[in-house]
Design a protein around this motif. Structure first.
Motif, PDB file in Angstrom:
ATOM      1  N   GLU A  64       0.685  -1.241  -0.021  1.00 44.79           N
ATOM      2  CA  GLU A  64      -0.104  -0.062  -0.018  1.00 44.79           C
ATOM      3  C   GLU A  64       0.757   1.192  -0.077  1.00 44.79           C
ATOM      4  N   THR A  65       2.273   1.165  -0.029  1.00 46.63           N
ATOM      5  CA  THR A  65       3.013   2.186  -0.284  1.00 46.63           C
ATOM      6  C   THR A  65       2.919   2.856  -1.328  1.00 46.63           C
ATOM      7  N   SER A  66       2.655   4.294  -1.438  1.00 46.99           N
ATOM      8  CA  SER A  66       2.326   5.154  -2.690  1.00 46.99           C
ATOM      9  C   SER A  66       3.884   5.253  -3.420  1.00 46.99           C
ATOM     10  N   SER A  67       3.656   4.490  -4.834  1.00 50.01           N
ATOM     11  CA  SER A  67       4.796   4.762  -5.833  1.00 50.01           C
ATOM     12  C   SER A  67       5.028   5.951  -5.984  1.00 50.01           C
ATOM     13  N   ARG A  68       3.969   7.060  -6.168  1.00 50.07           N
ATOM     14  CA  ARG A  68       4.271   8.249  -6.422  1.00 50.07           C
ATOM     15  C   ARG A  68       5.104   9.113  -5.371  1.00 50.07           C
ATOM     16  N   THR A  69       4.914   8.463  -4.068  1.00 48.72           N
ATOM     17  CA  THR A  69       5.714   9.085  -2.993  1.00 48.72           C
ATOM     18  C   THR A  69       7.033   8.619  -3.200  1.00 48.72           C
ATOM     19  N   VAL A  70       7.222   7.444  -3.545  1.00 48.32           N
ATOM     20  CA  VAL A  70       8.702   6.703  -3.541  1.00 48.32           C
ATOM     21  C   VAL A  70       9.613   7.336  -4.688  1.00 48.32           C
ATOM     22  N   SER A  71       8.743   7.614  -5.738  1.00 48.92           N
ATOM     23  CA  SER A  71       9.341   8.179  -6.802  1.00 48.92           C
ATOM     24  C   SER A  71       9.886   9.694  -6.466  1.00 48.92           C
ATOM     25  N   ARG A  72       9.013  10.571  -5.583  1.00 50.14           N
ATOM     26  CA  ARG A  72       9.632  11.832  -5.107  1.00 50.14           C
ATOM     27  C   ARG A  72      10.480  11.796  -4.282  1.00 50.14           C
ATOM     28  N   ILE A  73      10.631  10.814  -3.586  1.00 53.65           N
ATOM     29  CA  ILE A  73      11.725  10.467  -2.515  1.00 53.65           C
ATOM     30  C   ILE A  73      12.997  10.229  -3.329  1.00 53.65           C
ATOM     31  N   ARG A  74      12.941   9.252  -4.363  1.00 53.14           N
ATOM     32  CA  ARG A  74      14.063   8.966  -4.921  1.00 53.14           C
ATOM     33  C   ARG A  74      14.810  10.435  -5.919  1.00 53.14           C
ATOM     34  N   GLU A  75      13.780  11.051  -6.169  1.00 51.60           N
ATOM     35  CA  GLU A  75      14.240  12.076  -7.153  1.00 51.60           C
ATOM     36  C   GLU A  75      14.875  13.136  -6.007  1.00 51.60           C
ATOM     37  N   SER A  76      14.397  13.463  -5.026  1.00 49.40           N
ATOM     38  CA  SER A  76      15.105  14.325  -3.960  1.00 49.40           C
ATOM     39  C   SER A  76      16.381  13.786  -3.882  1.00 49.40           C
ATOM     40  N   LEU A  77      16.537  12.583  -3.497  1.00 45.12           N
ATOM     41  CA  LEU A  77      17.772  11.792  -3.192  1.00 45.12           C
ATOM     42  C   LEU A  77      18.885  12.177  -4.262  1.00 45.12           C
ATOM     43  N   ASN A  79      18.708  14.586  -6.450  1.00 48.52           N
ATOM     44  CA  ASN A  79      19.280  15.805  -6.565  1.00 48.52           C
ATOM     45  C   ASN A  79      19.587  16.528  -5.477  1.00 48.52           C
ATOM     46  N   GLU A  80      20.114  15.624  -4.566  1.00 47.70           N
ATOM     47  CA  GLU A  80      20.636  15.808  -2.937  1.00 47.70           C
ATOM     48  C   GLU A  80      19.574  17.169  -2.252  1.00 47.70           C
ATOM     49  N   LYS A  81      18.591  16.982  -2.308  1.00 49.93           N
ATOM     50  CA  LYS A  81      17.623  18.272  -1.931  1.00 49.93           C
ATOM     51  C   LYS A  81      16.991  17.692  -0.546  1.00 49.93           C
ATOM     52  N   PRO A  82      16.831  18.545   0.330  1.00 47.30           N
ATOM     53  CA  PRO A  82      15.861  18.365   1.508  1.00 47.30           C
ATOM     54  C   PRO A  82      14.341  18.067   1.201  1.00 47.30           C
ATOM     55  N   PHE A  83      13.858  17.152   1.916  1.00 49.52           N
ATOM     56  CA  PHE A  83      12.597  16.592   1.406  1.00 49.52           C
ATOM     57  C   PHE A  83      11.756  16.120   2.675  1.00 49.52           C
ATOM     58  N   VAL A  84      10.608  16.502   2.703  1.00 50.71           N
ATOM     59  CA  VAL A  84       9.520  16.239   3.746  1.00 50.71           C
ATOM     60  C   VAL A  84       8.156  15.608   3.016  1.00 50.71           C
ATOM     61  N   THR A  85       7.865  14.355   3.691  1.00 47.14           N
ATOM     62  CA  THR A  85       6.485  13.696   3.009  1.00 47.14           C
ATOM     63  C   THR A  85       6.041  12.779   4.156  1.00 47.14           C
ATOM     64  N   LEU A 101       8.272  11.458   7.154  1.00 46.44           N
ATOM     65  CA  LEU A 101       9.860  11.515   6.780  1.00 46.44           C
ATOM     66  C   LEU A 101      10.237  12.761   6.516  1.00 46.44           C
ATOM     67  N   HIS A 102      11.270  13.066   7.158  1.00 49.31           N
ATOM     68  CA  HIS A 102      12.095  14.294   6.733  1.00 49.31           C
ATOM     69  C   HIS A 102      13.636  13.647   6.270  1.00 49.31           C
ATOM     70  N   ILE A 103      14.089  14.162   5.152  1.00 45.38           N
ATOM     71  CA  ILE A 103      15.336  13.774   4.631  1.00 45.38           C
ATOM     72  C   ILE A 103      16.204  15.049   4.531  1.00 45.38           C
ATOM     73  N   GLU A 104      17.423  14.825   4.949  1.00 44.50           N
ATOM     74  CA  GLU A 104      18.395  16.008   4.844  1.00 44.50           C
ATOM     75  C   GLU A 104      19.596  15.572   4.435  1.00 44.50           C
ATOM     76  N   PRO A 105      20.223  16.225   3.294  1.00 44.29           N
ATOM     77  CA  PRO A 105      21.455  15.869   2.656  1.00 44.29           C
ATOM     78  C   PRO A 105      22.357  16.665   3.554  1.00 44.29           C
ATOM     79  N   VAL A 106      23.464  16.068   4.153  1.00 45.37           N
ATOM     80  CA  VAL A 106      24.567  16.718   4.993  1.00 45.37           C
ATOM     81  C   VAL A 106      25.964  16.359   4.358  1.00 45.37           C
ATOM     82  N   PHE A 107      26.406  17.598   4.112  1.00 46.31           N
ATOM     83  CA  PHE A 107      28.072  17.297   3.544  1.00 46.31           C
ATOM     84  C   PHE A 107      29.012  17.287   4.497  1.00 46.31           C
TER      85      PHE A 107
END
Length: 250
Positions: A64-77, A79-85, A101-107
């Motif tokens: 039941e996990t949204s494939s649309r949400t998964v695609s958006r997460i993949r795209e943010s990763l 592009n190394e962009k912060p993302f919340v979903t 879920l909050h994703i934050e790229p850290v260099f």
């Protein structure tokens, strides 16, 4: 694989004591695996540190996990962009939960590489509450022989937008109303891009000879709307509230 980032005992204890899930992945490794999970992540998912580390986070996904949400997460990763979903995930025992879920790229300068920090929060109870609120939406209310009102309460999601399209278009076909007011003032959450479906509904009703009028357009709705869509929305009659719309129509 070891927790390669958390060498400071104090920092590790602080992260482990947090009442949220914290995870770190390393995109320089094959399949961007987890390299650290805190106790909050372990309690939330039911997976031990040994079971989680070394795997890509997709093991939390299910049917039941949204494939649309998964695609958006993949795209943010990518592009190394912060993302919340919000994503529908599954625990080790098979039970599902809503994960904010909050994703934050850290260099990391010393390593000259980027890691991804994930913050996970179980919001299942909040989502269930919002679903109950959404169920309280008032049916379409006839005002007179030519005008009706549909108040929307709760969330505007993909599923809700599809139901809105079917319900309103079917009602318009049967009632022959000159206009239907859709009141948005009761919305407390709008999923990204769902405003586009309101434009589609406007076009469908227009072909049926029924005007769509919007009331209660909130800052939340505007923030979730692209500049192009805002320009298109300007073609729809909009009022601050239902009372103003009814007065103007009459």
């Amino acid at each position: 694989m070891e927790n390669i980032l958390i060498n400071n005992e104090l920092i590790k204890k602080a992260m482990d004591s947090a009442h949220i899930g914290i995870s770190i992945t390393d995109p320089s490794l094959l399949d961007n695996p987890l390299v650290y999970v805190n106790d909050g992540f372990i309690k939330m998912t039911g997976y031990s540190s040994d079971e989680a580390i070394g795997k890509n986070c997709r093991f939390l996904q299910g049917k039941e996990t949204s494939s649309r949400t998964v695609s958006r997460i993949r795209e943010s990763l990518k592009n190394e962009k912060p993302f919340v979903t919000e994503i529908y995930n599954y625990r080790k025992n098979g039970t599902a939960f809503w994960n904010e879920l909050h994703i934050e790229p850290v260099f990391i300068e010393s390593e000259q590489k980027t890691y991804f920090i994930g913050i996970q929060k179980d919001i299942t109870k909040q989502r269930e509450y919002l679903d109950k609120i959404s169920e309280l939406s008032t049916p379409i209310v006839p005002i007179n022989d030519h005008l009706s009102v549909l108040p929307l309460i709760g969330e505007l999601t993909v599923k809700r937008s599809e139901e809105l399209m079917n319900t309103v278009s079917s009602y318009a076909a049967q009632s022959g109303d000159q206009a239907i007011i859709v009141d948005l003032s009761g919305l407390i959450k709008v999923e990204k891009d769902e405003v586009a479906r309101l434009l589609k509904l406007y076009s469908v009703l227009n072909m049926m000879g029924t005007e769509l009028i919007l009331t209660g357009v909130t800052p939340l709705l505007i923030l979730e709307t692209s500049t192009d869509l805002i320009a298109e929305l300007s073609g729809i009659r909009t009022y601050m509230n239902v009372k103003q719309a009814i007065k103007a129509f009459n």
